[in-house]
Design a protein around this motif. Structure first.
Motif: not given
Length: 296
Positions: A101, A136, A195-196, A198, A207, A210-212, A217-218, A249
């Motif tokens: 990632d 993840l 999922a934090n 992608q 994901n 996803g954007d940490m 989170f997703e 999300s």
């Protein structure tokens, strides 16, 4: 007189198939080049969290480098959370999802350069029943594969392929109820991914939104699939497919397995069978060194 710039290197000696001696040599060389006072700790599996925490408290490093997989990285991150200490990642696990990632899929030398660099992101974490996930986690199919691979005596691609076939033959779908602030979802599921980030360690984007760093989170819910599509997910040969996967999300969610317990893993480490998960985001959990391109 020792340098005031202190660096701690934490190495998991049994993770992956990367030669740890090479990592030791390269980090020692780089630390000398940078004028750093380097300390090294190899994990043992016995009270590592407490030992690393004590070392961080006593040494007061400006950064902590981790050579290991996602589980080791999460362990170390817990010891420096909410501080100014920078976490440097040197991919050395069986699965290196976080490094994928962050664009650290190149050489050890590249990863070490980034780990000593000044560019960083302050990333979020997800609390799952009180445990921390940086990357993840999931319940269902993939968690069973993690268990089977951990239990196997064979490593490498052949071992993974064999355990993948075993997992496909053993896995059963489960009924799940997911409660968020916005909705309640009740469905049959093959896998529910928390999922934090992608990408899995294979580089597959599971994901895409996803954007940490976004405070969210997703939850990625894969419903019943045929054998071929299921195998593609395990083999890392498929990306996110909106026709068979639902994504939401959230800042927090409750996940309940209604008909049976499901296998559960966090950041590549099998945690056992569960029926109930409480999850919530922890904003700005840890600073992670990243390539400059990752900030663009």
């Amino acid at each position: 007189m020792l340098s005031e710039r202190k660096v701690l290197l934490v190495v998991n000696p049994i993770s992956g198939d990367v030669d740890k001696d090479v990592i030791f040599e390269r980090v020692i060389e780089k630390a000398k080049e940078e004028g750093c006072d380097l300390r090294i700790y190899s994990t043992t599996g016995d009270h590592d969290l407490e030992t690393i925490q004590e070392m961080v408290t006593n040494i007061k490093p400006e950064r902590v480098l981790v050579a290991g997989g996602d589980g080791t990285i999460s362990l170390v991150a817990e010891t420096i959370r909410s501080s100014d200490i920078i976490l440097g990642i040197i991919p050395a696990g069986s699965a290196n999802g976080l490094s994928a990632d962050f664009g650290l899929s190149g050489s050890i030398d590249q990863a070490i350069e980034v780990a000593f660099g000044e560019k960083f992101l302050c990333i979020d974490a997800v609390s799952i029943n009180g445990e921390i996930s940086l990357h993840l986690s999931d319940i269902g199919l993939n968690a069973l594969l993690v268990k089977n691979y951990e239990d196997s005596e064979t490593r490498g691609k052949m071992g993974y392929a064999r355990e993948m076939l075993r997992t496909l033959s053993e896995h059963e779908n489960f009924q799940v109820r997911i409660t968020t602030d916005q909705e309640v979802i009740e469905t049959e599921a093959l896998i529910v991914i928390i999922a934090n980030a992608q990408k899995y360690g294979t580089g597959v984007s599971i994901n895409p939104i996803g954007d940490m760093t976004d405070g969210l989170f997703e939850l990625v819910i894969a419903k019943k699939l045929n054998f071929i599509e299921t195998a593609k997910i395990l083999a890392g040969n498929t990306d996110f497919n909106p026709e068979v996967m639902q994504v939401v999300s959230v800042k927090k969610a409750t996940i309940e397995c209604l008909d049976k317990e499901a296998h559960f893993q966090i950041d590549g480490e099998y945690k056992g069978m569960v029926k109930h998960l409480e999850t919530h985001i922890i904003k700005g959990y840890v600073r992670v060194a990243v390539p400059e391109a990752r900030l663009e």
